[in-house]
Scaffold this motif. Sequence first.
Motif, PDB file in Angstrom:
ATOM      1  N   ALA A  80      44.176  54.557  42.836  1.00 26.54           N
ATOM      2  CA  ALA A  80      44.557  55.356  43.829  1.00 26.54           C
ATOM      3  C   ALA A  80      44.818  55.185  45.021  1.00 26.54           C
ATOM      4  O   ALA A  80      45.763  55.731  45.869  1.00 26.54           O
ATOM      5  N   ALA A  81      44.067  54.241  45.387  1.00 24.82           N
ATOM      6  CA  ALA A  81      43.920  53.747  47.029  1.00 24.82           C
ATOM      7  C   ALA A  81      44.713  52.823  47.295  1.00 24.82           C
ATOM      8  O   ALA A  81      45.250  52.330  48.292  1.00 24.82           O
ATOM      9  N   LEU A  82      45.417  52.018  46.302  1.00 27.29           N
ATOM     10  CA  LEU A  82      46.331  51.107  46.487  1.00 27.29           C
ATOM     11  C   LEU A  82      47.760  51.270  46.950  1.00 27.29           C
ATOM     12  O   LEU A  82      48.078  52.415  46.498  1.00 27.29           O
ATOM     13  N   PRO A  83      48.572  50.359  47.491  1.00 24.88           N
ATOM     14  CA  PRO A  83      49.867  51.021  48.092  1.00 24.88           C
ATOM     15  C   PRO A  83      50.932  50.940  46.872  1.00 24.88           C
ATOM     16  O   PRO A  83      50.506  50.158  45.698  1.00 24.88           O
ATOM     17  N   LYS A  84      51.907  51.529  46.867  1.00 23.31           N
ATOM     18  CA  LYS A  84      52.875  51.747  45.714  1.00 23.31           C
ATOM     19  C   LYS A  84      53.466  50.398  45.535  1.00 23.31           C
ATOM     20  O   LYS A  84      53.844  49.829  46.372  1.00 23.31           O
ATOM     21  N   GLN A  85      53.672  50.251  43.913  1.00 21.27           N
ATOM     22  CA  GLN A  85      54.585  48.901  43.689  1.00 21.27           C
ATOM     23  C   GLN A  85      55.807  49.137  44.355  1.00 21.27           C
ATOM     24  O   GLN A  85      56.622  50.209  44.053  1.00 21.27           O
ATOM     25  N   SER A  86      56.466  47.931  44.726  1.00 21.59           N
ATOM     26  CA  SER A  86      58.112  47.877  45.007  1.00 21.59           C
ATOM     27  C   SER A  86      58.750  47.829  43.835  1.00 21.59           C
ATOM     28  O   SER A  86      58.673  46.659  43.127  1.00 21.59           O
ATOM     29  N   LEU A  87      59.727  48.656  43.297  1.00 22.12           N
ATOM     30  CA  LEU A  87      60.455  48.639  42.392  1.00 22.12           C
ATOM     31  C   LEU A  87      61.788  48.163  42.348  1.00 22.12           C
ATOM     32  O   LEU A  87      62.466  48.887  43.082  1.00 22.12           O
ATOM     33  N   LEU A  88      62.194  47.269  41.699  1.00 22.93           N
ATOM     34  CA  LEU A  88      63.713  46.773  41.765  1.00 22.93           C
ATOM     35  C   LEU A  88      64.622  47.814  41.283  1.00 22.93           C
ATOM     36  O   LEU A  88      65.562  47.790  41.776  1.00 22.93           O
ATOM     37  N   ILE A  89      64.419  48.769  40.631  1.00 26.35           N
ATOM     38  CA  ILE A  89      64.947  49.684  39.909  1.00 26.35           C
ATOM     39  C   ILE A  89      65.631  50.631  41.127  1.00 26.35           C
ATOM     40  O   ILE A  89      66.761  51.211  41.029  1.00 26.35           O
ATOM     41  N   TYR A  90      64.956  50.661  42.164  1.00 27.75           N
ATOM     42  CA  TYR A  90      65.372  51.675  43.286  1.00 27.75           C
ATOM     43  C   TYR A  90      66.160  50.954  44.070  1.00 27.75           C
ATOM     44  O   TYR A  90      66.598  51.741  45.093  1.00 27.75           O
ATOM     45  N   GLY A  91      66.381  49.767  44.067  1.00 28.90           N
ATOM     46  CA  GLY A  91      67.357  48.984  45.231  1.00 28.90           C
ATOM     47  C   GLY A  91      66.577  48.922  46.411  1.00 28.90           C
ATOM     48  O   GLY A  91      65.563  49.188  46.642  1.00 28.90           O
ATOM     49  N   ASP A  92      67.277  48.164  47.289  1.00 25.31           N
ATOM     50  CA  ASP A  92      66.601  48.001  48.696  1.00 25.31           C
ATOM     51  C   ASP A  92      66.424  49.059  49.401  1.00 25.31           C
ATOM     52  O   ASP A  92      65.546  49.230  50.062  1.00 25.31           O
ATOM     53  N   LYS A  93      67.452  49.887  49.307  1.00 25.29           N
ATOM     54  CA  LYS A  93      67.538  51.223  50.125  1.00 25.29           C
ATOM     55  C   LYS A  93      66.341  51.908  50.026  1.00 25.29           C
ATOM     56  O   LYS A  93      65.484  52.313  50.988  1.00 25.29           O
ATOM     57  N   GLU A  94      66.305  52.426  48.782  1.00 25.19           N
ATOM     58  CA  GLU A  94      65.149  53.630  48.526  1.00 25.19           C
ATOM     59  C   GLU A  94      63.704  52.755  48.567  1.00 25.19           C
ATOM     60  O   GLU A  94      62.833  53.493  48.661  1.00 25.19           O
ATOM     61  N   ARG A  95      63.819  51.544  48.346  1.00 20.49           N
ATOM     62  CA  ARG A  95      62.651  50.777  48.508  1.00 20.49           C
ATOM     63  C   ARG A  95      62.006  50.854  49.756  1.00 20.49           C
ATOM     64  O   ARG A  95      60.689  50.939  49.967  1.00 20.49           O
ATOM     65  N   ASP A  96      62.801  50.950  50.931  1.00 19.62           N
ATOM     66  CA  ASP A  96      62.338  51.144  52.230  1.00 19.62           C
ATOM     67  C   ASP A  96      61.908  52.538  52.552  1.00 19.62           C
ATOM     68  O   ASP A  96      61.033  52.631  53.334  1.00 19.62           O
ATOM     69  N   GLU A  97      62.873  53.089  52.024  1.00 16.27           N
ATOM     70  CA  GLU A  97      62.447  54.759  52.332  1.00 16.27           C
ATOM     71  C   GLU A  97      61.077  55.473  51.451  1.00 16.27           C
ATOM     72  O   GLU A  97      60.437  56.098  52.442  1.00 16.27           O
ATOM     73  N   GLY A  98      60.680  54.935  50.389  1.00 14.19           N
ATOM     74  CA  GLY A  98      59.522  55.043  49.910  1.00 14.19           C
ATOM     75  C   GLY A  98      58.411  54.435  50.376  1.00 14.19           C
ATOM     76  O   GLY A  98      57.243  54.531  49.798  1.00 14.19           O
ATOM     77  N   GLY A  99      58.500  54.145  51.635  1.00 13.45           N
ATOM     78  CA  GLY A  99      56.943  53.529  52.014  1.00 13.45           C
ATOM     79  C   GLY A  99      56.777  52.352  51.199  1.00 13.45           C
ATOM     80  O   GLY A  99      55.430  51.700  51.156  1.00 13.45           O
ATOM     81  N   GLN A 100      57.656  51.483  50.741  1.00 12.00           N
ATOM     82  CA  GLN A 100      57.241  50.328  49.846  1.00 12.00           C
ATOM     83  C   GLN A 100      58.146  49.090  50.362  1.00 12.00           C
ATOM     84  O   GLN A 100      58.629  48.281  49.838  1.00 12.00           O
ATOM     85  N   LYS A 101      57.896  49.065  51.716  1.00 13.79           N
ATOM     86  CA  LYS A 101      58.676  47.836  52.555  1.00 13.79           C
ATOM     87  C   LYS A 101      58.282  46.495  51.777  1.00 13.79           C
ATOM     88  O   LYS A 101      57.091  46.146  51.366  1.00 13.79           O
ATOM     89  N   LEU A 102      59.004  45.532  52.145  1.00 15.94           N
ATOM     90  CA  LEU A 102      58.668  44.187  51.996  1.00 15.94           C
ATOM     91  C   LEU A 102      57.678  43.617  52.894  1.00 15.94           C
ATOM     92  O   LEU A 102      58.004  44.076  54.026  1.00 15.94           O
ATOM     93  N   ARG A 103      56.832  43.178  52.331  1.00 18.27           N
ATOM     94  CA  ARG A 103      55.913  42.570  53.631  1.00 18.27           C
ATOM     95  C   ARG A 103      56.147  41.259  53.796  1.00 18.27           C
ATOM     96  O   ARG A 103      56.151  40.285  53.086  1.00 18.27           O
ATOM     97  N   LEU A 104      56.645  41.117  55.048  1.00 22.51           N
ATOM     98  CA  LEU A 104      57.035  39.843  55.697  1.00 22.51           C
ATOM     99  C   LEU A 104      55.838  39.127  56.267  1.00 22.51           C
ATOM    100  O   LEU A 104      55.226  39.715  57.080  1.00 22.51           O
ATOM    101  N   ILE A 105      55.748  37.897  55.985  1.00 20.72           N
ATOM    102  CA  ILE A 105      54.675  37.035  56.823  1.00 20.72           C
ATOM    103  C   ILE A 105      55.499  35.779  57.183  1.00 20.72           C
ATOM    104  O   ILE A 105      56.388  35.429  56.787  1.00 20.72           O
ATOM    105  N   PRO A 106      54.911  35.551  58.501  1.00 19.81           N
ATOM    106  CA  PRO A 106      55.488  34.654  59.013  1.00 19.81           C
ATOM    107  C   PRO A 106      55.509  33.224  58.508  1.00 19.81           C
ATOM    108  O   PRO A 106      54.440  33.042  57.627  1.00 19.81           O
ATOM    109  N   LEU A 107      56.520  32.251  58.516  1.00 25.11           N
ATOM    110  CA  LEU A 107      56.549  31.102  57.752  1.00 25.11           C
ATOM    111  C   LEU A 107      55.392  30.010  58.416  1.00 25.11           C
ATOM    112  O   LEU A 107      54.814  29.711  57.455  1.00 25.11           O
ATOM    113  N   SER A 108      55.173  30.009  59.617  1.00 27.92           N
ATOM    114  CA  SER A 108      54.393  29.017  59.966  1.00 27.92           C
ATOM    115  C   SER A 108      52.959  29.088  59.189  1.00 27.92           C
ATOM    116  O   SER A 108      52.020  28.378  59.021  1.00 27.92           O
ATOM    117  N   LYS A 109      52.652  30.718  59.097  1.00 28.52           N
ATOM    118  CA  LYS A 109      51.323  30.686  58.537  1.00 28.52           C
ATOM    119  C   LYS A 109      50.944  29.989  57.062  1.00 28.52           C
ATOM    120  O   LYS A 109      49.881  29.887  56.714  1.00 28.52           O
TER     121      LYS A 109
END
Lengths: 182, 367
Positions: free
Chosen positions: A147-176
Motif C-alpha cells: 500500500a505504501a509503494l508508488p503506483k506502477q506505470s502502465l503502458l496501457i494508459y499511454g504517455d499522457k495518462e501516465r504523467d497525469e496519474g502521478g506515474q511519471k517516468l523516473r529520470l536519472i542523470p546519465l553520468s550517475k
Amino acid sequence: MKFERYGIGIAKGMAITFKHLFRPPITVQYPEEKLVVSRRIRGNELVWFPDRCTGCATCAKSCPQGNIEIATHVGSENNYVVDKFELDAGRCMFCGLCVESCPYEALAMGVSYEQAQYRRGDLVWSKEELQPLNKRPSGYARPEIEAALPKQSLLIYGDKERDEGGQKLRLIPLSKKRGRGV
Amino acid sequence: MAIRTEPFILNVGPQHPSTHGVFRLRVTLDGEVVVDVEPVVGYLHRGIEKLAEGRTYTQNIPFTDRLDYLASMTNNFAYVLAVEKLAQIEVPERAEYLRIIMAEMMRIASHLMAIGFFLNDLGAMMTPVLYMWREREKLLDLFEMVCGQRLTYNYMRIGGVSQDIPEEFLPALKKFVAEMPTFIDEYEWLLSQNEILLARTKGVGILPRDVAINIAASGPVLRASGVKWDIRKADPYSIYDRFDFEVPVGNVGDCYDRYWVRMQEMRQSVRILEQALEQLPGGEVYAKVPQLLRPPAGEVYGHIEAPKGELGFYLVSDNSIAPYRFHIRPPTLINLTALKDMVIGWKVADLIVTFGSMDVCLGEIDR
C-alpha cells in the motif's frame, strides 16, 4: 507463385507506418529513464528483517532449490539466535515461495533489479547484506508494504495518462550510471 | 557424360534465428527441394520431470513456468488442475475466474508472439513483431502487477491463486479488452490480404486432416486442418462451460490457416475475457490447503487447452509429499512430429515458413 492484387499490401503497410508517425512513442530509453515497477515486483533481491526472524527455517524448507542456509543456536531467553542466514542469488529463481511461507513476515522480496556482479562469489548474500539498510522491500505477499509503494506505470494508459496519474517516468542523470568497470 | 547430383545435408540450427530456440533440423536437400527432415531436440533439456520427483507439490509450480516460457500461466494452470484433481481440492469461485482471466490473457500474449515471429520468418523483419509486442507488453504489465514478474509468473497455487488482484488491475484490463479488437482489426487489415503473405503461405505446408488426427496434433495446428477439437469445449475444465465462445476452424491446413486460426482465437479470447470480467465474483482466492500436501495414492492426468495445444500433466502419487512420477505431455513436441509430412517436397524457404507456423517453444519440447 503468382501475385494477386499487387500493390495493395504495400499501400496498406505504408498507411499504417504513416499512422505511427503521429503516435506518441511507447519505448523508454532504459538506463536513463525507468518505468515505475509493479508494487508486487519480485525483483532480484531479498530483504531479511533480523528483528522479526525467529530462525524457524520455514523459508529454507519451502525453497525449491534448497538455497537458503540457516544456522542457529539457543540463546539466553530460550529463543533461537540466527548465526548464519545466507543465500546464493546465482541459484535463486526469485519465485517468492520463501516470502509467502514466512509466518513472521521476516522476509520480503526487494524492488531492485540491477544486481549484476563481476564475480560469482559476490552473488552470495550473507546475513549482513540481506538486511534492509539501503533496500526497498516490495509488496509481494506483504499487503501493508504494497500500500505504501508508488503506483506502477502502465503502458496501457499511454504517455499522457501516465504523467497525469502521478506515474511519471523516473529520470536519472546519465553520468550517475557510468560505473567503474571491472 | 551424364550429370549426376547427390543429396546434400544441411543443418538448420541449433543457433539459427528461425528455430525459435536451440533446435536443430537436419535437412536433406536435392537442390533446393527438401527430401528428408530430421528434427534433433534436447539442447535445452533440464530434466524437469526428474527434478520434480524430489520436490513437494507446491515447489514444482515454479518449474512449470520454465516449460513453455511464452505461456507460463497456462503451465501453472495445467499443473495445479492436475494436482487438485488428484487431491480432490475445491477451488473458490473467484480463484476460478481469476485463473480463466489469466489463461485467456496468456493465450492472447502467446498468439501475438506466435504470429509476430511467424511473419518474421516470412521476411517481414521485425515490423509486425513490434506492433504485436506493443500489445503483448501491455499484458505483461498486467501480469507484473498481479504476480510481480513478467515471464515466470508462479501465480497459481494448489487450491487457488497466490494473491488477489490489486484494485487497479480491473480498470486496466477493461481498457485492454475494449481496445484489443481494434488492434486485431489493424493487424488483419495489414496482413490478411497482403500479397506476399498470401503467396508465401497459401497452400504451403499442408497438414491433411487425417494425418493431423493420427499424430495426435492439438491446438491451432489441429484446428487449422479442419478438426473442431478444443479441450475447452470437448472436455470443459475449470469453469469454461459458463462462457460463450466459438472454436475457429480452418479448412485446408496450410500455413495461412494456422495463422488465421490464431488470429480468430485472439478474438474469442477477448470475448471470454469480457464475459469473465462481467461475472467475476468476490470472495476468497485461496482454499486452505496444507503446506505439505499429501495426495492419496493414485494417478491422474489433467489436461488443458494451452495456447499451443493440449498440455497435460500425468502425476502418480504414493501418498508422500513429492510426486512419484511427473510426466508432461507437451503440445509442441507432438505437433512437431508432423513436420516431416508437411515439408517434404517443398523448398527450404517454405520449410522455414512451415516450421514458424507451428509455433514451437523449445523450453517445452526439451523440458
